[in-house]
Design a protein around this motif. Structure first.
Motif, PDB file in Angstrom:
ATOM      1  N   GLY A   5       0.606  -1.386   0.003  1.00  0.00           N
ATOM      2  CA  GLY A   5      -0.001  -0.209  -0.024  1.00  0.00           C
ATOM      3  C   GLY A   5       0.701   1.200  -0.252  1.00  0.00           C
ATOM      4  O   GLY A   5       0.493   1.851  -0.479  1.00  0.00           O
ATOM      5  N   THR A   6       1.997   1.237   0.378  1.00  0.00           N
ATOM      6  CA  THR A   6       2.890   2.117   0.728  1.00  0.00           C
ATOM      7  C   THR A   6       3.055   2.722  -0.356  1.00  0.00           C
ATOM      8  O   THR A   6       3.713   3.507  -1.081  1.00  0.00           O
ATOM      9  CB  THR A   6       4.001   2.260   2.030  1.00  0.00           C
ATOM     10  N   ILE A   7       3.531   1.765  -1.454  1.00  0.00           N
ATOM     11  CA  ILE A   7       4.062   1.791  -2.520  1.00  0.00           C
ATOM     12  C   ILE A   7       3.340   2.260  -3.333  1.00  0.00           C
ATOM     13  O   ILE A   7       4.167   3.006  -3.928  1.00  0.00           O
ATOM     14  CB  ILE A   7       4.880   0.036  -3.094  1.00  0.00           C
ATOM     15  N   MET A   8       1.893   1.852  -2.841  1.00  0.00           N
ATOM     16  CA  MET A   8       0.970   2.534  -4.547  1.00  0.00           C
ATOM     17  C   MET A   8       0.719   4.331  -4.208  1.00  0.00           C
ATOM     18  O   MET A   8       0.708   4.905  -5.124  1.00  0.00           O
ATOM     19  CB  MET A   8       0.043   1.740  -3.965  1.00  0.00           C
ATOM     20  N   ARG A   9       1.075   4.559  -3.071  1.00  0.00           N
ATOM     21  CA  ARG A   9       1.017   6.486  -2.656  1.00  0.00           C
ATOM     22  C   ARG A   9       2.527   6.549  -3.295  1.00  0.00           C
ATOM     23  O   ARG A   9       2.191   7.966  -3.063  1.00  0.00           O
ATOM     24  CB  ARG A   9       0.688   6.202  -1.244  1.00  0.00           C
ATOM     25  N   THR A  10       3.272   5.618  -2.954  1.00  0.00           N
ATOM     26  CA  THR A  10       4.774   6.631  -3.274  1.00  0.00           C
ATOM     27  C   THR A  10       4.799   6.819  -4.664  1.00  0.00           C
ATOM     28  O   THR A  10       5.217   8.185  -5.391  1.00  0.00           O
ATOM     29  CB  THR A  10       5.560   5.523  -2.774  1.00  0.00           C
ATOM     30  N   MET A  11       4.143   5.473  -5.617  1.00  0.00           N
ATOM     31  CA  MET A  11       3.888   5.883  -7.237  1.00  0.00           C
ATOM     32  C   MET A  11       3.747   6.594  -7.495  1.00  0.00           C
ATOM     33  O   MET A  11       3.660   7.853  -8.478  1.00  0.00           O
ATOM     34  CB  MET A  11       3.815   4.916  -7.494  1.00  0.00           C
ATOM     35  N   LEU A  12       2.162   6.949  -7.177  1.00  0.00           N
ATOM     36  CA  LEU A  12       0.975   8.257  -7.589  1.00  0.00           C
ATOM     37  C   LEU A  12       1.696   9.991  -6.949  1.00  0.00           C
ATOM     38  O   LEU A  12       1.502  10.871  -7.574  1.00  0.00           O
ATOM     39  CB  LEU A  12      -0.061   7.939  -6.172  1.00  0.00           C
ATOM     40  N   GLY A  13       3.022   9.479  -5.934  1.00  0.00           N
ATOM     41  CA  GLY A  13       3.842  10.823  -5.564  1.00  0.00           C
ATOM     42  C   GLY A  13       4.595  11.083  -6.774  1.00  0.00           C
ATOM     43  O   GLY A  13       4.809  12.729  -6.303  1.00  0.00           O
ATOM     44  N   PHE A  14       5.341  10.267  -7.355  1.00  0.00           N
ATOM     45  CA  PHE A  14       6.251  10.349  -8.037  1.00  0.00           C
ATOM     46  C   PHE A  14       5.174  10.341  -9.256  1.00  0.00           C
ATOM     47  O   PHE A  14       6.142   9.999 -10.547  1.00  0.00           O
ATOM     48  CB  PHE A  14       7.667   9.637  -7.969  1.00  0.00           C
ATOM     49  N   GLY A  15       4.274   9.957 -10.002  1.00  0.00           N
ATOM     50  CA  GLY A  15       3.768  10.447 -11.197  1.00  0.00           C
ATOM     51  C   GLY A  15       4.260   9.085 -11.890  1.00  0.00           C
ATOM     52  O   GLY A  15       3.447   8.917 -12.904  1.00  0.00           O
ATOM     53  N   LEU A  16       4.470   7.377 -11.423  1.00  0.00           N
ATOM     54  CA  LEU A  16       4.500   6.503 -11.618  1.00  0.00           C
ATOM     55  C   LEU A  16       2.300   5.756 -11.602  1.00  0.00           C
ATOM     56  O   LEU A  16       2.179   5.901 -10.337  1.00  0.00           O
ATOM     57  CB  LEU A  16       4.990   6.159 -11.398  1.00  0.00           C
ATOM     58  N   ARG A  17       1.570   5.385 -12.864  1.00  0.00           N
ATOM     59  CA  ARG A  17       0.810   4.832 -12.422  1.00  0.00           C
ATOM     60  C   ARG A  17       0.811   3.695 -13.022  1.00  0.00           C
ATOM     61  O   ARG A  17      -0.989   3.010 -12.881  1.00  0.00           O
ATOM     62  CB  ARG A  17      -0.747   5.688 -13.184  1.00  0.00           C
ATOM     63  N   ASP A  18       1.197   2.681 -13.024  1.00  0.00           N
ATOM     64  CA  ASP A  18       0.760   1.368 -13.274  1.00  0.00           C
ATOM     65  C   ASP A  18       1.798   0.592 -12.978  1.00  0.00           C
ATOM     66  O   ASP A  18       2.861   0.155 -12.759  1.00  0.00           O
ATOM     67  CB  ASP A  18       1.212   1.103 -15.209  1.00  0.00           C
ATOM     68  N   LEU A  19       0.838  -0.695 -12.418  1.00  0.00           N
ATOM     69  CA  LEU A  19       1.899  -1.193 -11.531  1.00  0.00           C
ATOM     70  C   LEU A  19       1.284  -3.042 -11.304  1.00  0.00           C
ATOM     71  O   LEU A  19       0.317  -3.204 -12.211  1.00  0.00           O
ATOM     72  CB  LEU A  19       1.346  -1.341  -9.711  1.00  0.00           C
ATOM     73  N   ALA A  20       2.486  -3.884 -11.872  1.00  0.00           N
ATOM     74  CA  ALA A  20       2.691  -5.095 -11.989  1.00  0.00           C
ATOM     75  C   ALA A  20       2.445  -5.547 -11.029  1.00  0.00           C
ATOM     76  O   ALA A  20       4.270  -5.685 -10.347  1.00  0.00           O
ATOM     77  CB  ALA A  20       3.117  -5.060 -13.726  1.00  0.00           C
ATOM     78  N   ILE A  21       2.169  -6.864 -10.141  1.00  0.00           N
ATOM     79  CA  ILE A  21       2.511  -8.090  -9.696  1.00  0.00           C
ATOM     80  C   ILE A  21       2.636  -9.181 -10.099  1.00  0.00           C
ATOM     81  O   ILE A  21       1.815  -9.766 -10.850  1.00  0.00           O
ATOM     82  CB  ILE A  21       1.402  -7.822  -8.240  1.00  0.00           C
ATOM     83  N   ILE A  22       3.725 -10.147  -9.457  1.00  0.00           N
ATOM     84  CA  ILE A  22       3.841 -11.255  -9.422  1.00  0.00           C
ATOM     85  C   ILE A  22       3.222 -11.721  -8.805  1.00  0.00           C
ATOM     86  O   ILE A  22       4.070 -11.685  -7.619  1.00  0.00           O
ATOM     87  CB  ILE A  22       5.263 -11.488 -10.220  1.00  0.00           C
ATOM     88  N   ARG A  23       2.170 -13.197  -8.716  1.00  0.00           N
ATOM     89  CA  ARG A  23       2.168 -13.768  -7.964  1.00  0.00           C
ATOM     90  C   ARG A  23       3.036 -14.716  -7.403  1.00  0.00           C
ATOM     91  O   ARG A  23       3.934 -14.942  -8.503  1.00  0.00           O
ATOM     92  CB  ARG A  23       0.351 -14.334  -8.155  1.00  0.00           C
ATOM     93  N   PRO A  24       3.333 -15.556  -6.052  1.00  0.00           N
ATOM     94  CA  PRO A  24       2.419 -14.785  -4.968  1.00  0.00           C
ATOM     95  C   PRO A  24       2.628 -14.184  -4.600  1.00  0.00           C
ATOM     96  O   PRO A  24       3.712 -13.083  -4.450  1.00  0.00           O
ATOM     97  CB  PRO A  24       2.050 -16.486  -4.099  1.00  0.00           C
TER      98      PRO A  24
END
Length: 239
Positions: free
Chosen positions: A112-131
């Motif tokens: 969740g913190t990474i999501m907010r940090t991404m938005l703060g630096f203008g990055l909006r595309d997040l890929a997650i590799i499971r698990p």
């Protein structure tokens, strides 16, 4: 109005929850089409944020009720004056934009913190590799402060599945990376790749692209994942 029987979050459920006024406002402001229902705690009826939530629900014709027991039943905190039920939905990543890829991240708080940090630096595309930690878990949503609702998010079963979909340069963050972060190249579009907390990226990932290390003292083994992402995105912002 009788209380709706809402149940604690389960990963296989088609919906999740926002806990708190601010994440709920973020949902209603940026992705109102995902909102299924909003619940207000009686103690929060005079809260200014709650008043804005009511207006947004009215504008979007989103059901909004006042309940109390639902908050404790769902695991909300005492100072959560609002919650929302939202449909879980992944997005199509922008092929022309830079991506951030998390390989098997384990911690919901870090995610969740990474999501907010991404938005703060203008990055909006997040890929997650499971698990991986569940990006839709209420704890993740809370840690993101609702930034989830401004990101494009896609999950993949393997790293190879992502690579087959997006043919682009990769910058891989590793504690023993060949290039120091201040000297890294920043092509665009690029995918910034981070490994899981503790283990980091597997050694074979060295063959996939530019490997980068964050300069640090020898007093620690590595930085916290969310901190490492923040440092990297700041350096990218300066470049």
């Amino acid at each position: 109005m009788p209380e709706t029987r809402l149940r604690r979050y389960k990963k296989d459920a088609p919906h999740s929850y926002t806990f708190g006024v601010f994440p709920t406002l973020e949902l209603l402001t940026h992705r109102p089409e995902l909102a299924l229902q909003v619940v207000i705690h009686p103690k929060g009826e005079r809260n200014q944020g709650v008043e804005k939530i009511r207006r947004l629900c009215h504008q979007g014709e989103i059901p909004c009720s006042v309940q109390e027991k639902a908050f404790s039943r769902l695991g909300a905190r005492d100072n959560d004056f609002a919650l929302a039920v939202f449909a879980k939905e992944e997005s199509r990543l922008d092929e022309q934009a830079d991506h951030l890829l998390l390989y098997q991240p384990a911690g919901r708080g870090n995610l969740g913190t990474i999501m907010r940090t991404m938005l703060g630096f203008g990055l909006r595309d997040l890929a997650i590799i499971r698990p991986a930690a569940d990006p839709f878990h209420p704890e993740t949503v809370r840690a993101s402060m609702g930034a989830l609702f401004q990101l494009r998010l896609a999950q993949f079963d393997t790293f190879e599945a992502y690579r087959s979909r997006f043919d682009r340069p990769l910058t891989l963050l590793m504690t023993d990376g060949e290039t120091s972060l201040p000297d890294a190249d920043w092509p665009s579009p690029v995918t910034l790749v981070f490994g899981p907390e503790g283990a980091g990226l597997p050694p074979q990932f060295r063959a996939y692209g530019q490997t980068v290390r964050i300069p640090q003292s020898g007093a620690i083994d590595s930085l916290n994942l969310a901190i490492a992402v923040g440092v990297t995105l700041y350096q990218r912002h300066l470049a």
